[in-house]
Design an enzyme around this catalytic site. Structure first.
Site, PDB file in Angstrom:
ATOM      1  N   HIS A 166       0.822  -1.210   0.000  1.00  0.00           N
ATOM      2  CA  HIS A 166       0.000   0.000   0.000  1.00  0.00           C
ATOM      3  C   HIS A 166       0.857   1.262   0.000  1.00  0.00           C
ATOM      4  O   HIS A 166       0.387   2.338  -0.422  1.00  0.00           O
ATOM      5  CB  HIS A 166      -0.918  -0.016   1.232  1.00  0.00           C
ATOM      6  CG  HIS A 166      -2.191   0.755   1.060  1.00  0.00           C
ATOM      7  ND1 HIS A 166      -2.274   1.936   0.354  1.00  0.00           N
ATOM      8  CD2 HIS A 166      -3.452   0.515   1.511  1.00  0.00           C
ATOM      9  CE1 HIS A 166      -3.516   2.400   0.385  1.00  0.00           C
ATOM     10  NE2 HIS A 166      -4.256   1.540   1.072  1.00  0.00           N
ATOM     11  N   ASP A 382      -9.109  -3.680 -19.388  1.00  0.00           N
ATOM     12  CA  ASP A 382      -9.284  -4.671 -20.456  1.00  0.00           C
ATOM     13  C   ASP A 382      -7.918  -4.994 -21.050  1.00  0.00           C
ATOM     14  O   ASP A 382      -7.314  -4.167 -21.720  1.00  0.00           O
ATOM     15  CB  ASP A 382     -10.231  -4.108 -21.521  1.00  0.00           C
ATOM     16  CG  ASP A 382     -10.448  -5.054 -22.700  1.00  0.00           C
ATOM     17  OD1 ASP A 382      -9.867  -6.154 -22.703  1.00  0.00           O
ATOM     18  OD2 ASP A 382     -11.198  -4.678 -23.619  1.00  0.00           O
TER      19      ASP A 382
END
Length: 433
Positions: A166, A382
């Site tokens: 993180h 995608d």
């Protein structure tokens, strides 16, 4: 047909290949990479899984496609190929030493992707098979900043599993990295060019703490919560559609103490109050709510477009459990509203300077953390096989409530939370409105 256990439940078997370390296709960056004080506080591994359904395109070469694209995109996001170190100031930095990103290809040859079901409720045992964690790493400094696992399923679908520190990225930066990687895989230019210089978030010289920062306060456990936390965790998912959210807003505003309220504020107020009640906290128990606020536009000047890092600061509400439990919804909603309003440039820089002077980490006793993914477009990446059909965490700590967007065009918010088993029934009851 999927393998099933003696109870008829579909099981998952995953076979992993040996990890390959992916390096940037070209040399980029300096020897050391600066991490801001907003990065220091949240160094820890986030594990996420992203599910891609079968399409007319075979998944046979998905590992090769993603690996080649990763090498190219790492030229722009080169710190991921380094490793965590402690700098001369005693703070975390990234050493750009060519450590590389471990990349694992895997196969679930006996299962279709539907065996995973609804991943919004974390199943650490099952989803953990889809995320690679380096077994030799003994601590955070030895743990890669990013690992990738691509698991192909019998049906033709695949899962992309990430383990990311993180300190490298908040949710928005993680989404932008995924989008850039996906665009690269489809031979498209990056629609957002990352801005990597985090020195614009340096602490002031000299540091100037202008506000109190209760997120760092150490709270005494008056309610024997430690014993509760040792119980097994039970996870549940709760859906709030626009009608329920409207009802909650009306409830929060009916006494006139607040004039307006966002869905985030009222839902956070409800979850925090219900959580404290379900845990049966002692009325004298101090309790905290921590939540991330996107402060990119709150800095003066705002952070640049494409800023890569942590553009979030921790909002904190603190009160006695008795007041929280016995007050109307407007009480907690007002605390949250005030906290968000006060997250100005001066406050954020004061928080960064507080860390510079104290090197503290937020205390988590009697603390609930709310993480919001409702505006993060994880599923829209995608890689050439269409957008993801589901994205979610592979694990969720007990003190974290996760807000997820509802898919399939329905305007609603899903709340996923883990509670001690003995407290979950009471928590569920309190969310009935």
């Amino acid at each position: 047909m999927d393998n099933r256990d003696s109870n008829g439940v579909a099981t998952l078997t995953v076979t992993r290949s040996e990890p390959v370390r992916v390096q940037p296709a070209e040399h980029a960056g300096d020897e050391y990479y600066f991490l801001s004080n907003l990065d220091q506080n949240i160094a820890g591994i986030m594990k996420t899984v992203h599910l891609f359904a079968a399409t007319s395109r075979s998944n046979e070469d998905v590992g090769q496609v993603l690996r080649d694209a990763l090498a190219k995109v790492l030229v722009r996001f080169y710190p991921f190929a380094g490793s965590l170190a402690v700098g001369s100031e005693g703070k975390l930095i990234v050493k750009c030493n060519g450590h590389g990103v471990p990349f694992v290809e895997a196969a679930a040859a006996e299962s279709g992707i539907e065996v995973l079901g609804d991943i919004s409720i974390p199943d650490h045992e099952k989803l953990g098979m889809l995320v690679y964690v380096e077994p030799e790493a003994k601590n955070l400094l030895e743990t890669p900043l990013l690992t990738v696992q691509v698991t192909r399923f019998k049906c033709g679908g695949f899962v992309l599993g990430l383990a990311m520190n993180h300190c490298m990225a908040d949710g928005l930066s993680c989404v932008e990295f995924l989008h850039s990687w996906a665009e690269t895989a489809r031979y498209l230019p990056m629609s957002i060019v990352p801005f990597l210089d985090r020195t614009i978030q340096r602490a002031r010289e000299p540091p100037k703490v202008e506000f109190s920062h209760p997120e760092y306060d150490e709270l005494k456990d008056e309610s024997n919560l430690t014993q509760l936390e040792s119980e097994p965790t039970q996870y549940r998912s709760f859906t709030f559609d626009s009608k329920k959210l409207g009802q909650l807003k009306n409830m929060a505003m009916e006494d006139g103490s607040i004039k307006s309220c966002t869905s985030f504020m009222v839902l956070s107020a409800l979850i925090w109050r219900s959580w404290a009640r379900a845990l049966n906290m002692d009325p004298r128990q101090k309790t905290k709510l921590l939540f991330a606020v996107d402060v990119r536009q709150r800095f003066g000047p705002p952070l640049p477009d494409g800023f890569f890092g942590n553009g979030i600061a921790l909002g904190c509400c603190l009160c006695e459990a008795g007041e929280l439990q016995n007050s109307p919804l407007s009480f907690a909603a007002s605390l949250i509203q005030t906290t968000v309003r006060n997250m100005t440039d001066r406050y954020i820089r004061s928080a960064m300077d507080f860390f510079e002077l104290n090197r503290s980490k937020p205390s988590l006793t009697a603390t609930l953390i709310i993480s919001t993914w409702t505006k993060l477009e994880f599923v829209s990446s995608d890689f050439g096989w269409g957008e993801a059909v589901q994205s979610g965490p592979a694990e969720l700590p007990q003190k974290v409530a996760l807000f997820l967007p509802q898919v399939k065009g329905i305007k609603s918010t899903r709340v996923v939370i883990g509670m001690p088993t003995s407290s979950m029934k009471a928590f569920q009851k309190m969310l009935e409105i």
